[in-house]
Structure formats: structure tokens, C-alpha cells
Design a protein around this motif. Structure first.
Motif: not given
Length: 105
Positions: A55-63
Motif C-alpha cells: 500500500l505504501i510502495v506501489v502508489p509511490a512507484l507508479l506516481n
């Protein structure tokens, strides 16, 4: 002690905020990794940690944002306990389906 006495309250709150795609992927992976009943009890702890990390890493990597460590407080402990229960149920279902398929073949 307050974490355990108010368990139904934050369990329901966390169930409303769960990301079903991430939870489904994590549940299937850890349900398939379990080999015995002991794995069904222990693996949901790791699944809850991986889910919160996703929940923390995936949105940060995508955005293109920055990755920050979550604050280690009572709210995080409540989320870990709630997600442990969720993944305990989900991993048990996946494990049972896996064992039924193995018996058939």
C-alpha cells in the motif's frame, strides 16, 4: 489492552478501507506458500506486513512519489492485527482449495 478490547471497531473500519486487488494477490501468494496448518497460522503475519508495504510502495512507484516509513504507532498495530485476521481467513480458504485440488490430481 485497548487494542484488543476495541478490536471489532477498527476491524470493521479497516475492512471498509481494504484494497481488494492487493489483498487478493497477497492472499493467493501466501495461501499457496503454506504447506501445513502451522503455515496458515504464521504466514498471515508476513502477509499483513507485505500488504501494508504494498500500500505504501506501489502508489509511490507508479506516481513517482517518495517512499516513507509508516509511523509506528497504535493505529499501525491495529491495522496489522485487523489485516492478520483478514489474511488468516483468506489464506485458509486458498490453502483449503489448494489441498482439495491436490487430492483430486
Amino acid at each position: 489492552m485497548d487494542v484488543f478490547t476495541n478490536f471489532p471497531t477498527y476491524l470493521v473500519a479497516d475492512l471498509h478501507s481494504i484494497n481488494y486487488l492487493y489483498a487478493g494477490i497477497v492472499a493467493v501468494i501466501f495461501g499457496l506458500l503454506a504447506r501445513r496448518a502451522l503455515g496458515i497460522i504464521l504466514l498471515p503475519v508476513l502477509a499483513a506486513v507485505v500488504y501494508i508495504a504494498a500500500l505504501i510502495v506501489v502508489p509511490a512507484l507508479l506516481n513517482g512519489g517518495s517512499i516513507a516509513m509508516p509511523v509506528l504507532d497504535k493505529v499501525l498495530v491495529e491495522k496489522l492485527i485487523a489485516f492478520y485476521v483478514v489474511f488468516l481467513v483468506a489464506d485458509t480458504v486458498v490453502f483449503a482449495i489448494k489441498k482439495l485440488i491436490q487430492k483430486i490430481f
